[in-house]
Design an enzyme around this catalytic site. Structure first.
Site, PDB file in Angstrom:
ATOM      1  N   CYS A   1     -35.919   2.018  17.618  1.00 57.60           N
ATOM      2  CA  CYS A   1     -34.992   2.213  18.728  1.00 57.60           C
ATOM      3  C   CYS A   1     -34.169   3.480  18.540  1.00 57.60           C
ATOM      4  O   CYS A   1     -34.082   4.306  19.439  1.00 57.60           O
ATOM      5  CB  CYS A   1     -34.032   1.025  18.848  1.00 57.60           C
ATOM      6  SG  CYS A   1     -34.761  -0.405  19.641  1.00 57.60           S
ATOM      7  N   HIS A   2     -33.543   3.620  17.383  1.00 58.90           N
ATOM      8  CA  HIS A   2     -32.461   4.604  17.271  1.00 58.90           C
ATOM      9  C   HIS A   2     -32.910   6.002  16.866  1.00 58.90           C
ATOM     10  O   HIS A   2     -32.160   6.944  17.030  1.00 58.90           O
ATOM     11  CB  HIS A   2     -31.392   4.073  16.315  1.00 58.90           C
ATOM     12  CG  HIS A   2     -30.800   2.778  16.780  1.00 58.90           C
ATOM     13  ND1 HIS A   2     -30.040   2.690  17.920  1.00 58.90           N
ATOM     14  CD2 HIS A   2     -30.896   1.511  16.299  1.00 58.90           C
ATOM     15  CE1 HIS A   2     -29.670   1.425  18.099  1.00 58.90           C
ATOM     16  NE2 HIS A   2     -30.181   0.695  17.137  1.00 58.90           N
TER      17      HIS A   2
ATOM     18  N   CYS B   1     -35.224  -0.368  12.517  1.00 60.09           N
ATOM     19  CA  CYS B   1     -34.072   0.228  13.211  1.00 60.09           C
ATOM     20  C   CYS B   1     -34.495   1.533  13.863  1.00 60.09           C
ATOM     21  O   CYS B   1     -34.110   1.858  14.984  1.00 60.09           O
ATOM     22  CB  CYS B   1     -32.941   0.533  12.227  1.00 60.09           C
ATOM     23  SG  CYS B   1     -32.534  -0.787  11.094  1.00 60.09           S
TER      24      CYS B   1
ATOM     25  N   CYS C   1       2.354   3.052  -3.252  1.00 64.31           N
ATOM     26  CA  CYS C   1       1.561   4.060  -3.967  1.00 64.31           C
ATOM     27  C   CYS C   1       1.190   5.228  -3.048  1.00 64.31           C
ATOM     28  O   CYS C   1       1.278   6.380  -3.431  1.00 64.31           O
ATOM     29  CB  CYS C   1       0.266   3.460  -4.503  1.00 64.31           C
ATOM     30  SG  CYS C   1       0.502   2.349  -5.886  1.00 64.31           S
TER      31      CYS C   1
ATOM     32  N   CYS D   1     -27.592  -6.393  15.272  1.00 56.80           N
ATOM     33  CA  CYS D   1     -28.876  -5.750  15.520  1.00 56.80           C
ATOM     34  C   CYS D   1     -30.001  -6.547  14.868  1.00 56.80           C
ATOM     35  O   CYS D   1     -31.056  -6.745  15.466  1.00 56.80           O
ATOM     36  CB  CYS D   1     -28.875  -4.327  14.964  1.00 56.80           C
ATOM     37  SG  CYS D   1     -28.578  -3.065  16.216  1.00 56.80           S
TER      38      CYS D   1
ATOM     39  N   CYS E   1       0.857  -1.202   0.000  1.00 61.91           N
ATOM     40  CA  CYS E   1       0.000   0.000   0.000  1.00 61.91           C
ATOM     41  C   CYS E   1       0.885   1.241   0.000  1.00 61.91           C
ATOM     42  O   CYS E   1       0.632   2.213  -0.708  1.00 61.91           O
ATOM     43  CB  CYS E   1      -0.878   0.035   1.251  1.00 61.91           C
ATOM     44  SG  CYS E   1      -1.809  -1.461   1.561  1.00 61.91           S
TER      45      CYS E   1
END
Lengths: 106, 278
Positions: free
Chosen positions: B197-198, B194, B97, B239, B94
């Site tokens: 709850c959130h 989702c 470059c 979740c 990596c």
């Protein structure tokens, strides 16, 4: 890859109480778990930890299966003289790891 | 029930109820039982958004803040080694470059997922790393949640710690909208979205734990429950299983859409990677 992280004040004053923090990467497989097919996963943990200060043992601990993965151990010592702190972890299946840190006491 | 619930729903939305957030939210949920699709309270106001870090105990916060105590740093160290290690047919690292990651990767993770013109869609950081491996290094892609991929993504993400999450590419809009639809869709045996709850019950308790707003500010992160590092996709799978829904597969378009939506939803919050969570 056995990895560890150590934190010690590099230049303490003579007589100063210093905190030493150690963290090492290890699965700490407890030996109480089973695979999806019911086979027991054998225990693979670190069992002992020893710290020496210029060759003299200053701290030691025994570890058991209830200790979480990647054990984090901190303790204190008094900075007496410049030298080398050495940490050694040993465990199941011939596991051994060593780390050294130099400190300069002023 | 339906008539009463609808009535409450109308009240709950009225101005008179502003400022009584908790009651309002509770009523909206009660109403949602009767008015199946209209129950969601909408986005959390930008000024009220906060990282789950703020709700953690002082000891867990201390663990995240101290790089010697934060076990996520073990992966970051591994990632640093991998960054410099040549891989693939071309034996290229990596670093060959991208050079020094501390400079070249600063702010990068805070922008992901990004729109990739070549693929004509969103890609996340893990995709980006694997595309580099396939195209530049000619190395096999790393498996999701493998030690190596987690280490590399943790190392890259670490370089953006403290920088605000950015999400302002208009080409990502369809992906964000797809993610929002999934976020608000009821699913699983508990028939929850989702958002229930959130978006609506954050700050309240679920089985003794504070429900967070669900901002992905610290991924990949070290979860004490996992005793290891995990990606956002692993957390999302967690979740879904909790909702007794069937999880999407790793690398699926659904997960990517959710990731893109969640990062947009968390825009402006500082990145904490690698975070620690209970």
């Amino acid at each position: 890859m056995a990895r560890s992280l150590i934190k010690v004040s590099p230049k303490p004053r003579r007589g100063e109480v210093i905190e030493i923090k150690t963290l090492i990467s290890h699965e700490m497989e407890s030996g109480f778990r089973h695979t999806n097919t019911g086979a027991a996963i054998p225990r693979d943990i670190i069992t002992t930890f020893v710290a020496t200060y210029n060759g003299e043992e200053i701290f030691a601990a025994q570890l058991y299966p209830a200790i979480a993965a990647n054990p984090f151990i901190t303790f204190y010592t008094t900075a007496r003289e410049s030298g080398v702190l050495e940490f050694r972890w040993t465990g199941d299946n011939g596991y051994a790891a060593t780390e050294q840190v130099k400190i300069t006491v002023e | 029930m339906t008539r009463l619930a609808s009535l409450l729903f109308v009240w709950a939305r009225g101005d008179a109820w502003r400022g009584m957030g908790l009651i309002r939210r509770a009523l909206v949920v009660a109403a949602a039982a009767g008015v199946a699709t209209q129950g969601l309270a909408g986005d959390i106001p930008l000024s009220e958004r906060r990282s789950a870090y703020e709700g953690m105990s002082a000891t867990t916060q201390a663990m995240q803040d101290d790089d010697t105590a934060n076990p996520g740093m073990l992966w970051v160290l591994d990632g640093e080694t991998l960054w410099r290690k040549p891989a693939g047919e071309r034996a290229r690292a990596c670093a060959d470059c991208h050079g020094d990651a501390e400079q070249s990767m600063r702010g990068v993770a805070a922008r992901y997922p990004v729109f990739d013109a070549k693929r004509g869609g969103a890609i996340d950081l893990e995709d980006r790393i694997n595309l580099c491996r396939l195209e530049q290094q000619e190395a096999p892609a790393l498996k999701r949640e493998s030690k190596e991929l987690l280490a590399l993504s943790a190392y890259v993400a670490r370089q953006s710690r403290g920088l605000p999450i950015e999400s302002n590419d208009p080409r990502l809009k369809p992906t964000i909208e797809a993610g929002r639809a999934l976020f608000q869709r009821r699913q699983g045996q508990l028939n929850l979205a989702c958002a229930h709850c959130h978006d609506e019950h954050w700050g309240q308790k679920l089985a003794g734990n504070t429900i967070p707003q669900g901002h992905p500010t610290g991924y990949p992160l070290y979860r004490l429950e996992w005793q290891g590092l995990g990606s956002l996709q692993r957390r999302l799978r967690n979740c879904l299983i909790g909702m007794r829904a069937e999880s999407y597969a790793f690398d699926s378009p659904e997960f990517l859409a959710l990731e893109t939506y969640l990062m947009w939803r968390a825009r402006g919050l500082p990145l904490e990677s690698p975070a620690v969570r209970p």
